[in-house]
Design an enzyme around this catalytic site. Structure first.
Site, mmCIF file in Angstrom:
data_model
loop_
_atom_site.group_PDB
_atom_site.id
_atom_site.type_symbol
_atom_site.label_atom_id
_atom_site.label_comp_id
_atom_site.label_asym_id
_atom_site.label_seq_id
_atom_site.Cartn_x
_atom_site.Cartn_y
_atom_site.Cartn_z
ATOM 1 C CE1 TYR A 144 -6.477 27.903 78.547
ATOM 2 C CE2 TYR A 144 -8.093 28.889 80.032
ATOM 3 C CZ TYR A 144 -7.776 28.015 79.000
ATOM 4 O OH TYR A 144 -8.779 27.257 78.421
ATOM 5 C CB VAL A 177 -15.404 21.400 79.762
ATOM 6 C CG1 VAL A 177 -15.939 20.135 79.089
ATOM 7 C CG2 VAL A 177 -16.003 22.653 79.114
ATOM 8 C CB THR A 179 -11.421 17.909 79.882
ATOM 9 O OG1 THR A 179 -10.880 19.192 80.211
ATOM 10 C CG2 THR A 179 -12.668 18.064 79.028
#
Ligand SMILES: NC(=O)c1ccc[n+]([C@@H]2O[C@H](COP(=O)([O-])OP(=O)(O)OC[C@H]3O[C@@H](n4cnc5c(N)ncnc54)[C@H](OP(=O)(O)O)[C@@H]3O)[C@@H](O)[C@H]2O)c1
Length: 236
Positions: A144, A177, A179
């Protein structure tokens, strides 16, 4: 840029940071927001006539071409859609690197090319949602991180290419964040609405690189002063 005349397109608009960006754009008076998502049924959450649902899997070149034709009036394109698969550089499935490059780098590259003419004609802005791990890698999110570093380089290359054309290019480097993507990450997380507001503030201010939360700002300052120190910190 995020004034009343803004006509924006946000990828991955159905949830997370993308959904918060759409809501923030609407709250700030955007004229139209193309809300792009793989599954347009998932966009039913927006009860606002200014929202135009757009079917867009960012790995589908034909859908990108169609989206660029449909949204030729766009003044702000936000490449927000992203994919994350964990693992170290030694134990992660190497095929996961390809999957993350497709969504996080190749999709945004195709989108930049497809929308370039409209952005130039409309004197607009292009923003790519990257990550602090695009500045220095987290070893447990190795591939990533590779994809986000590549996307950061793509963003800088686009900035150089668009220079003088009236198109601004913005790199966005969030920390954690709150999410779905970060649900397994055990760190303090910033609410997506806070991040979305900081992103739009940064674009409106003409900031080239935007660090939209407190952790991101620390990393950004540290990286500017001593990149290896941030690398060591992320490895610890
Ligand atoms: N959350 C964090 O801590 C964090 C930190 C730094 C950067 N970011 C970046 O912020 C961006 C938004 O992430 P998020 O936190 O909001 O994650 P999220 O809640 O998991 O949402 C990811 C979004 O990307 C979409 N997406 C994934 N693959 C796609 C594809 N092939 N085509 C189109 N859309 C696709 C998803 O659509 P579906 O619903 O169809 O899956 C979803 O809308 C990403 O670029 C991410 O890398 C996140």
């Amino acid at each position: 840029m995020t004034n009343i005349n803004t006509i924006a397109l946000v990828t991955g608009a159905n949830r997370g940071i993308g959904r918060a960006l759409v809501e923030a754009l609407l709250a700030r008076g955007a004229r139209r927001v193309y809300a792009a998502a793989r599954d347009i049924d998932s966009l039913g959450v927006f009860a606002d006539p200014r929202v135009v649902p757009l079917a867009l899997d960012v790995t589908d070149a034909a859908q990108i071409t169609a989206a660029a034709a449909r949204a030729a009036d766009v003044t702000l394109v936000i490449n927000n859609a992203g994919a994350l698969e964990g693992g170290t550089a030694l134990d992660a499935d190497v095929d996961s690197l390809d999957r993350q490059l497709q969504v996080n780098v190749i999709g945004p590259a195709r989108i930049a090319q497809a929308f370039a003419a409209s952005l130039k004609a409309n004197q607009g802005a292009l923003a790519n949602v990257l990550s602090v791990v695009g500045r220095a890698p987290m070893p447990g999110l190795a591939f990533y991180s590779v994809s986000k570093a590549a996307a950061a380089s793509l963003t800088a290359a686009l900035r150089g290419t668009f220079a003088g054309s009236g198109v601004s290019v913005h790199g966005i480097f969030p920390g954690p964040v709150d999410t779905d993507m970060a649900k397994d990450i055990d760190m303090d997380k910033t609410p997506p609405a806070v991040v979305a507001a900081a992103i739009l503030d940064g674009i409106a201010a003409g900031a080239a690189d935007i660090y939209p939360d407190a952790m991101a700002q620390m990393v950004g300052a540290g990286w500017a002063a001593d990149p290896l120190a941030i690398e060591r910190q992320f490895a610890a």
